[in-house]
Design a protein around this motif. Structure first.
Motif, PDB file in Angstrom:
ATOM      1  N   GLU A 188     -22.273  15.020   3.944  1.00  0.00           N
ATOM      2  CA  GLU A 188     -21.067  14.264   3.585  1.00  0.00           C
ATOM      3  C   GLU A 188     -21.247  13.571   2.237  1.00  0.00           C
ATOM      4  O   GLU A 188     -20.310  13.505   1.438  1.00  0.00           O
ATOM      5  N   ARG A 189     -22.443  13.079   1.978  1.00  0.00           N
ATOM      6  CA  ARG A 189     -22.705  12.439   0.682  1.00  0.00           C
ATOM      7  C   ARG A 189     -22.663  13.463  -0.454  1.00  0.00           C
ATOM      8  O   ARG A 189     -22.206  13.155  -1.557  1.00  0.00           O
ATOM      9  N   LEU A 190     -23.131  14.673  -0.187  1.00  0.00           N
ATOM     10  CA  LEU A 190     -23.057  15.734  -1.190  1.00  0.00           C
ATOM     11  C   LEU A 190     -21.599  16.080  -1.485  1.00  0.00           C
ATOM     12  O   LEU A 190     -21.197  16.179  -2.651  1.00  0.00           O
ATOM     13  N   PHE A 191     -20.806  16.256  -0.442  1.00  0.00           N
ATOM     14  CA  PHE A 191     -19.384  16.531  -0.640  1.00  0.00           C
ATOM     15  C   PHE A 191     -18.713  15.381  -1.384  1.00  0.00           C
ATOM     16  O   PHE A 191     -17.879  15.593  -2.262  1.00  0.00           O
ATOM     17  N   TYR A 192     -19.088  14.165  -1.036  1.00  0.00           N
ATOM     18  CA  TYR A 192     -18.524  12.984  -1.686  1.00  0.00           C
ATOM     19  C   TYR A 192     -18.832  12.979  -3.185  1.00  0.00           C
ATOM     20  O   TYR A 192     -17.961  12.676  -4.001  1.00  0.00           O
ATOM     21  N   ALA A 193     -20.056  13.321  -3.550  1.00  0.00           N
ATOM     22  CA  ALA A 193     -20.437  13.324  -4.969  1.00  0.00           C
ATOM     23  C   ALA A 193     -19.564  14.297  -5.765  1.00  0.00           C
ATOM     24  O   ALA A 193     -19.073  13.963  -6.849  1.00  0.00           O
ATOM     25  N   ASP A 194     -19.363  15.494  -5.230  1.00  0.00           N
ATOM     26  CA  ASP A 194     -18.500  16.467  -5.908  1.00  0.00           C
ATOM     27  C   ASP A 194     -17.043  16.011  -5.900  1.00  0.00           C
ATOM     28  O   ASP A 194     -16.323  16.171  -6.886  1.00  0.00           O
ATOM     29  N   ALA A 195     -16.621  15.443  -4.783  1.00  0.00           N
ATOM     30  CA  ALA A 195     -15.229  15.003  -4.649  1.00  0.00           C
ATOM     31  C   ALA A 195     -14.918  13.829  -5.568  1.00  0.00           C
ATOM     32  O   ALA A 195     -13.810  13.742  -6.109  1.00  0.00           O
ATOM     33  N   LEU A 196     -15.866  12.935  -5.741  1.00  0.00           N
ATOM     34  CA  LEU A 196     -15.637  11.770  -6.591  1.00  0.00           C
ATOM     35  C   LEU A 196     -15.345  12.196  -8.029  1.00  0.00           C
ATOM     36  O   LEU A 196     -14.393  11.713  -8.646  1.00  0.00           O
ATOM     37  N   ALA A 197     -16.148  13.121  -8.530  1.00  0.00           N
ATOM     38  CA  ALA A 197     -15.912  13.621  -9.891  1.00  0.00           C
ATOM     39  C   ALA A 197     -14.558  14.320  -9.978  1.00  0.00           C
ATOM     40  O   ALA A 197     -13.798  14.107 -10.932  1.00  0.00           O
ATOM     41  N   MET A 198     -14.241  15.122  -8.979  1.00  0.00           N
ATOM     42  CA  MET A 198     -12.970  15.845  -9.000  1.00  0.00           C
ATOM     43  C   MET A 198     -11.782  14.887  -8.899  1.00  0.00           C
ATOM     44  O   MET A 198     -10.812  15.014  -9.649  1.00  0.00           O
ATOM     45  N   ALA A 199     -11.842  13.930  -7.991  1.00  0.00           N
ATOM     46  CA  ALA A 199     -10.735  12.981  -7.823  1.00  0.00           C
ATOM     47  C   ALA A 199     -10.521  12.166  -9.098  1.00  0.00           C
ATOM     48  O   ALA A 199      -9.377  11.946  -9.513  1.00  0.00           O
ATOM     49  N   ASN A 200     -11.602  11.737  -9.725  1.00  0.00           N
ATOM     50  CA  ASN A 200     -11.473  10.988 -10.978  1.00  0.00           C
ATOM     51  C   ASN A 200     -10.848  11.846 -12.073  1.00  0.00           C
ATOM     52  O   ASN A 200      -9.985  11.379 -12.824  1.00  0.00           O
ATOM     53  N   ASP A 201     -11.274  13.096 -12.166  1.00  0.00           N
ATOM     54  CA  ASP A 201     -10.692  14.009 -13.158  1.00  0.00           C
ATOM     55  C   ASP A 201      -9.213  14.258 -12.882  1.00  0.00           C
ATOM     56  O   ASP A 201      -8.405  14.299 -13.806  1.00  0.00           O
ATOM     57  N   VAL A 202      -8.869  14.448 -11.620  1.00  0.00           N
ATOM     58  CA  VAL A 202      -7.468  14.704 -11.266  1.00  0.00           C
ATOM     59  C   VAL A 202      -6.605  13.517 -11.684  1.00  0.00           C
ATOM     60  O   VAL A 202      -5.539  13.689 -12.285  1.00  0.00           O
ATOM     61  N   ARG A 203      -7.065  12.317 -11.381  1.00  0.00           N
ATOM     62  CA  ARG A 203      -6.297  11.117 -11.771  1.00  0.00           C
ATOM     63  C   ARG A 203      -6.155  11.016 -13.289  1.00  0.00           C
ATOM     64  O   ARG A 203      -5.115  10.607 -13.795  1.00  0.00           O
ATOM     65  N   GLU A 204      -7.213  11.374 -13.999  1.00  0.00           N
ATOM     66  CA  GLU A 204      -7.210  11.260 -15.454  1.00  0.00           C
ATOM     67  C   GLU A 204      -6.384  12.353 -16.127  1.00  0.00           C
ATOM     68  O   GLU A 204      -5.651  12.093 -17.083  1.00  0.00           O
TER      69      GLU A 204
END
Length: 113
Positions: A55-71
């Motif tokens: 879950e932490r691995l998925f979170y690490a990838d998701a955090l970068a993606m979510a931040n990019d999507v917002r930006e």
């Protein structure tokens, strides 16, 4: 949500996210579900799952993606939670179709792997 929003996310994912190209079908399915599930949680303001190493691995990838999507996509902050879930579900389906079902990589389902 519009088709162009889904196209934006799909193009972004195809270009920037290597987790979709793991070597086996089950790896790809697990990553698509895990990472995008976390992305949906982050974009809707829910607490991400971080109880296990995976879950932490998925979170690490998701955090970068979510931040990019917002930006990158101003519409991301203008759609509601239901639309976000609908959009992420559409992205999951499209990725599964593209990187698993339509893949010509015969190693994805090889019985010796």
């Amino acid at each position: 949500m519009s088709q162009s929003h889904l196209d934006d996310l799909f193009d972004y994912t195809e270009e920037r996210c290597l987790w979709q190209f793991f070597s086996r079908t089950w790896d790809r399915e697990e990553n698509i579900e895990g990472v995008l599930g976390q992305v949906a949680r982050l974009l809707t303001g829910q607490e991400p799952l971080r109880g296990t190493p995976q879950e932490r691995l998925f979170y690490a990838d998701a955090l970068a993606m979510a931040n990019d999507v917002r930006e990158r996509f101003p519409w991301a902050s203008q759609i509601n939670h239901e639309e976000i879930h609908f959009l992420i579900d559409g992205l999951k389906s499209r990725l599964v179709d593209t990187v698993i079902q339509s893949s010509t990589n015969r190693e994805l389902n090889h019985h010796l792997y």
